[in-house]
Design an enzyme around this catalytic site. Structure first.
Site, PDB file in Angstrom:
ATOM      1  N   GLU A 177       0.824  -1.218   0.000  1.00  0.00           N
ATOM      2  CA  GLU A 177       0.000   0.000   0.000  1.00  0.00           C
ATOM      3  C   GLU A 177       0.859   1.270   0.000  1.00  0.00           C
ATOM      4  O   GLU A 177       1.256   1.758   1.052  1.00  0.00           O
ATOM      5  CB  GLU A 177      -0.933   0.019   1.235  1.00  0.00           C
ATOM      6  CG  GLU A 177      -1.835   1.252   1.273  1.00  0.00           C
ATOM      7  CD  GLU A 177      -2.760   1.315   2.501  1.00  0.00           C
ATOM      8  OE1 GLU A 177      -2.613   0.488   3.410  1.00  0.00           O
ATOM      9  OE2 GLU A 177      -3.618   2.201   2.547  1.00  0.00           O
ATOM     10  N   LYS A 222      -2.513  -2.062  -3.100  1.00  0.00           N
ATOM     11  CA  LYS A 222      -3.571  -1.211  -2.512  1.00  0.00           C
ATOM     12  C   LYS A 222      -3.176   0.249  -2.734  1.00  0.00           C
ATOM     13  O   LYS A 222      -2.479   0.850  -1.926  1.00  0.00           O
ATOM     14  CB  LYS A 222      -3.704  -1.514  -1.014  1.00  0.00           C
ATOM     15  CG  LYS A 222      -4.690  -0.611  -0.289  1.00  0.00           C
ATOM     16  CD  LYS A 222      -5.099  -1.169   1.064  1.00  0.00           C
ATOM     17  CE  LYS A 222      -5.966  -0.181   1.823  1.00  0.00           C
ATOM     18  NZ  LYS A 222      -6.609  -0.752   3.008  1.00  0.00           N
TER      19      LYS A 222
END
Ligand code: 5MM
Length: 341
Positions: A177, A222
């Site tokens: 992420e 992500k």
């Protein structure tokens, strides 16, 4: 025999399902609870998360995995059932946030470096034993006057790659992420600036993942969407969708099985609308879904308000949001459906 990373990743990206990001650290959940005037204690955190994990319909139909904070991974529901068992019983994969937070980066004013690599191999072993089959690490990039710097992009990217390699060694799927914040200071940047910065970040991250020998088939990305700053929002749903898809197609290898967006401070409905637009009308090489924290939980938190008598109302709100996002993951969400609730 341990499960294959590819199979876990595929389960996390099951059609019409997405991830519930419930991994707020103790300081973040305190902020969320402050908004409903509730003290954050081990018991109130347990009660809140139990309400979510026991929302049967949402969990079974819309949630493929739950990202937990360490406390929650080892926590039990009020009746003694481990949360990991509740999540597995709903058919979802238990996951764990393993970074220890974004800390001020020495010599880089206004920027952070995410910590948590020391001792991570040993922690991952414990998390695996506790039932976690995926993990999450968030690197934070701020857009501001003269920021981000190359130094902070590179340092955060290398940490993400080191983390991802350690996860795969432990049989755990890494969620990578790299978040380019929507609300830097002053948070008035254009959508074009967001595109440019996110492109640089993703190119750096995938180069570092390659160097670290991370198997792309066994990870999930992500990212943030390509969107203008929170204090100057004007881009349309179609523009956000078009620019995000263009950026991802240019920079994310098709070997990556799935992309699960963060919501990053978008309103719940915006986050749903953007996801749905990306899933309708584009030919995509990877599955696109949600890994929302605020955009899945905000309404449920408000409806619950920390009161036992409101658990059913909180669950109704969570059910609704989860259902809307499940439709968006298939490109089938319509604004009119919001009113039906
Ligand atoms: C749920 O919030 C996560 C944890 O943040 P802290 O470590 O600061 O408490 C966060 O990483 C989250 O998983 C992602 O940003 C997605 O959440 P949003 O709310 O942006 O969809």
């Amino acid at each position: 025999m341990s499960e294959r990373l590819e199979d876990i990743a595929e389960k996390m990206m099951a059609d019409g399902k997405g991830l519930l990001a419930a991994d707020e650290s103790t300081s973040t959940i305190k902020k969320r609870f402050d908004s409903i005037d509730l003290e954050s204690t081990e018991t109130s955190r347990r009660d809140y998360r139990e309400m979510l994990f026991r929302t049967d319909e949402a969990m079974k139909k819309c949630i493929s995995g739950v990202i937990m904070f360490e406390e929650t991974l080892f926590q039990k529901a009020a009746d003694g059932t481990p949360f990991v068992d509740l999540i597995k019983a709903a058919g979802a994969v238990p996951g764990i946030k393993v970074d220890t937070g974004a800390k001020p980066m020495a010599a880089f004013p206004g920027e952070t470096i995410t910590e948590g690599l020391d001792g991570l191999r040993e922690r991952l072993g414990d998390y695996y034993k506790a039932g976690a089959r995926f993990a999450k690490w968030r690197g934070v990039i701020t857009i501001s006057e003269g920021l981000p710097t190359w130094g902070s992009i590179k340092a955060n990217s290398q940490a993400l790659a080191r983390y991802a390699a350690l996860c795969q060694e432990a049989g755990i799927v890494p969620i990578v992420e790299p978040e380019v914040l929507m609300d830097g200071k002053p948070g008035t940047h254009s959508i074009e600036t967001c595109y440019e910065v996110t492109e640089k970040v993703l190119q750096t991250v995938f180069a570092d993942l390659f160097d670290a020998r991370v198997m792309l088939e066994g990870m999930i990305l992500k990212p943030n969407m390509v969107i203008d700053g929170k204090n100057a929002r004007k881009a349309s749903v179609d523009q956000v969708a078009e620019m995000t898809v263009k950026l991802l197609k240019r920079n994310v290898p098709s070997a990556v099985p799935g992309i699960a967006f963060l919501s990053g401070g978008q309103s719940s409905e915006e986050a749903t609308a953007h996801l749905s637009a990306m899933n309708s009308g584009y030919d995509l090489p990877w599955a696109l879904t949600y890994s929302y924290g605020r955009a899945l939980q905000e309404d449920a938190l408000k409806a619950w308000g920390g009161k036992t008598e409101n658990v059913a109302a909180g669950q109704r709100a969570f059910n609704h949001r989860a259902h809307m996002n499940s439709l968006a993951a298939k490109g089938n969400w319509k604004k009119e459906l919001e009113k039906a609730a």
